[in-house]
Write a protein that holds these residues in place. Structure first.
Motif, mmCIF file in Angstrom:
data_model
loop_
_atom_site.group_PDB
_atom_site.id
_atom_site.type_symbol
_atom_site.label_atom_id
_atom_site.label_comp_id
_atom_site.label_asym_id
_atom_site.label_seq_id
_atom_site.Cartn_x
_atom_site.Cartn_y
_atom_site.Cartn_z
ATOM 1 N N GLU A 244 46.382 39.376 39.484
ATOM 2 C CA GLU A 244 44.964 39.032 39.580
ATOM 3 C C GLU A 244 44.623 38.552 40.987
ATOM 4 O O GLU A 244 45.450 37.967 41.687
ATOM 5 N N LEU A 245 43.377 38.795 41.377
ATOM 6 C CA LEU A 245 42.854 38.361 42.671
ATOM 7 C C LEU A 245 42.127 37.026 42.521
ATOM 8 O O LEU A 245 41.740 36.648 41.416
ATOM 9 N N PRO A 246 41.883 36.343 43.630
ATOM 10 C CA PRO A 246 40.920 35.227 43.581
ATOM 11 C C PRO A 246 39.568 35.763 43.089
ATOM 12 O O PRO A 246 39.213 36.912 43.382
ATOM 13 N N VAL B 227 57.976 47.975 42.423
ATOM 14 C CA VAL B 227 57.005 47.600 41.397
ATOM 15 C C VAL B 227 55.690 48.354 41.609
ATOM 16 O O VAL B 227 55.180 48.418 42.733
ATOM 17 N N VAL B 228 55.159 48.905 40.544
ATOM 18 C CA VAL B 228 53.813 49.485 40.564
ATOM 19 C C VAL B 228 52.838 48.395 40.133
ATOM 20 O O VAL B 228 52.916 47.899 39.005
ATOM 21 N N PRO B 229 51.920 47.985 41.003
ATOM 22 C CA PRO B 229 50.988 46.911 40.632
ATOM 23 C C PRO B 229 49.835 47.416 39.776
ATOM 24 O O PRO B 229 49.345 48.532 39.952
ATOM 25 N N ILE B 230 49.424 46.560 38.848
ATOM 26 C CA ILE B 230 48.241 46.798 38.019
ATOM 27 C C ILE B 230 47.273 45.657 38.289
ATOM 28 O O ILE B 230 47.633 44.488 38.133
ATOM 29 N N LEU B 231 46.076 45.979 38.699
ATOM 30 C CA LEU B 231 45.074 44.951 38.985
ATOM 31 C C LEU B 231 44.396 44.521 37.694
ATOM 32 O O LEU B 231 43.814 45.339 36.971
ATOM 33 N N ALA B 232 44.458 43.226 37.403
ATOM 34 C CA ALA B 232 43.817 42.682 36.207
ATOM 35 C C ALA B 232 42.306 42.594 36.399
ATOM 36 O O ALA B 232 41.824 42.194 37.457
ATOM 37 N N HIS B 233 41.589 42.986 35.400
ATOM 38 C CA HIS B 233 40.121 42.928 35.276
ATOM 39 C C HIS B 233 39.349 43.065 36.599
ATOM 40 O O HIS B 233 38.665 42.132 37.028
ATOM 41 N N PRO B 234 39.421 44.231 37.253
ATOM 42 C CA PRO B 234 38.676 44.429 38.516
ATOM 43 C C PRO B 234 37.176 44.262 38.351
ATOM 44 O O PRO B 234 36.476 43.899 39.299
ATOM 45 N N GLU B 235 36.661 44.514 37.150
ATOM 46 C CA GLU B 235 35.218 44.415 36.918
ATOM 47 C C GLU B 235 34.697 42.999 37.063
ATOM 48 O O GLU B 235 33.487 42.798 37.197
ATOM 49 N N ARG B 236 35.579 42.017 37.091
ATOM 50 C CA ARG B 236 35.151 40.619 37.164
ATOM 51 C C ARG B 236 35.168 40.061 38.589
ATOM 52 O O ARG B 236 34.881 38.873 38.774
ATOM 53 N N TYR B 237 35.489 40.896 39.581
ATOM 54 C CA TYR B 237 35.521 40.433 40.973
ATOM 55 C C TYR B 237 34.284 40.953 41.707
ATOM 56 O O TYR B 237 34.256 42.110 42.139
#
Length: 267
Positions: free
Chosen positions: A115-117, A137-147
């Motif tokens: 997750e991002l800030p 590692v393949v990264p998965i971005l958590a809930h991009p719609e909330r940034y």
């Protein structure tokens, strides 16, 4: 359905409070059609987060709870890792904080939820993704719609996508549970084939819970059954199996044009 993002381990983060709540969350997940769920507790900063061993112990408790209470639900390990540069040395060490991390080294591909800030993009974000990929590692971005900052600068998102970043949206975002802005963003990402997974991001037994049906129905209506199945079943199953997920390169996010006055009046 497979829920790739939840906070169901009791008393380790701001999610599930105790064992009774965990049982209620597990029961609700199974009753609403979820057949597997990743326990992705927060890992927020170096030196101030639950150890990987503690999270694994929590997963084992959840598995035992399912067996002892006849709850038909598979539990997988994982974490929701905050993008903190100081955490990098602790990540993916013998599978630490990876999704299905117990299988690390036995499978072709390993994934991690990050997750991002909430209100800004770290200057070192590109380098953070690069360092994770160096670890295999393949990264998965958590809930991009909330940034909001990311959705205002989607060219950054498309650059990361080209480099292999996968995206997980919250089921509740499609149902409007995180506000209109997140709902619009989630639907925009779905329309542009940029949603790879969904998760409940459940923190409670009631309210922000493990029932994903409302959001999944929106996905089905907007994108069709085949796309819904890819997001809710096929891709998460590839994570479990350690298989690579191929993504379509998107050059531009197509946004719906705002209707003018006369179009709204007569359209």
């Amino acid at each position: 359905m497979i829920d790739i993002h939840s906070h169901i381990i009791p008393a380790v983060d701001d999610g599930c409070k105790d064992e009774a709540m965990a049982l209620a969350m597990l029961r609700k997940a199974a009753a609403s059609g979820t057949r597997a769920i990743f326990a992705t507790s927060h890992v927020l900063s170096a030196g101030e987060h639950p150890s990987w061993e503690k999270l694994q112990a929590g997963v084992e408790w959840l598995r035992s709870a399912c067996r002892d209470n006849d709850i038909d639900l598979q539990i997988y390990s994982g974490a929701e890792v905050f993008m903190d540069w100081e955490l990098l040395d602790e990540l993916a060490v013998n599978g630490s904080y990876c999704l299905n991390g117990e299988a690390f080294g036995k499978q072709a591909v390993t994934y991690m939820l990050v997750e991002l800030p909430m209100h800004f993009l770290p200057q070192y974000a590109d380098d953070f993704w690069y360092e994770l990929r160096l670890k295999g590692v393949v990264p998965i971005l958590a809930h991009p719609e909330r940034y909001p900052e990311l959705m205002a600068h989607t060219e950054r998102l498309l650059k990361w996508r080209k480099e292999g970043l996968l995206l997980q949206c919250n089921a509740g975002s499609f149902a409007g549970r995180f506000g209109e802005s997140a709902q619009r963003a989630a639907k925009l990402l779905l329309k542009n084939h940029l949603v790879d997974f969904i998760g409940s991001d459940a923190h409670r037994a009631v309210g922000r819970d493990t029932d994903m049906r409302e959001g999944v129905q929106v996905i089905r209506e907007l994108a069709g059954e085949a796309e819904c199945r890819r997001i809710c079943e096929e891709n998460p199953q590839r994570v479990v199996a350690g298989e690579r997920i191929e993504v379509e390169e998107i050059l531009e996010i197509v946004r719906e044009k705002k209707k003018g006055f006369w179009s709204r009046l007569f359209g």
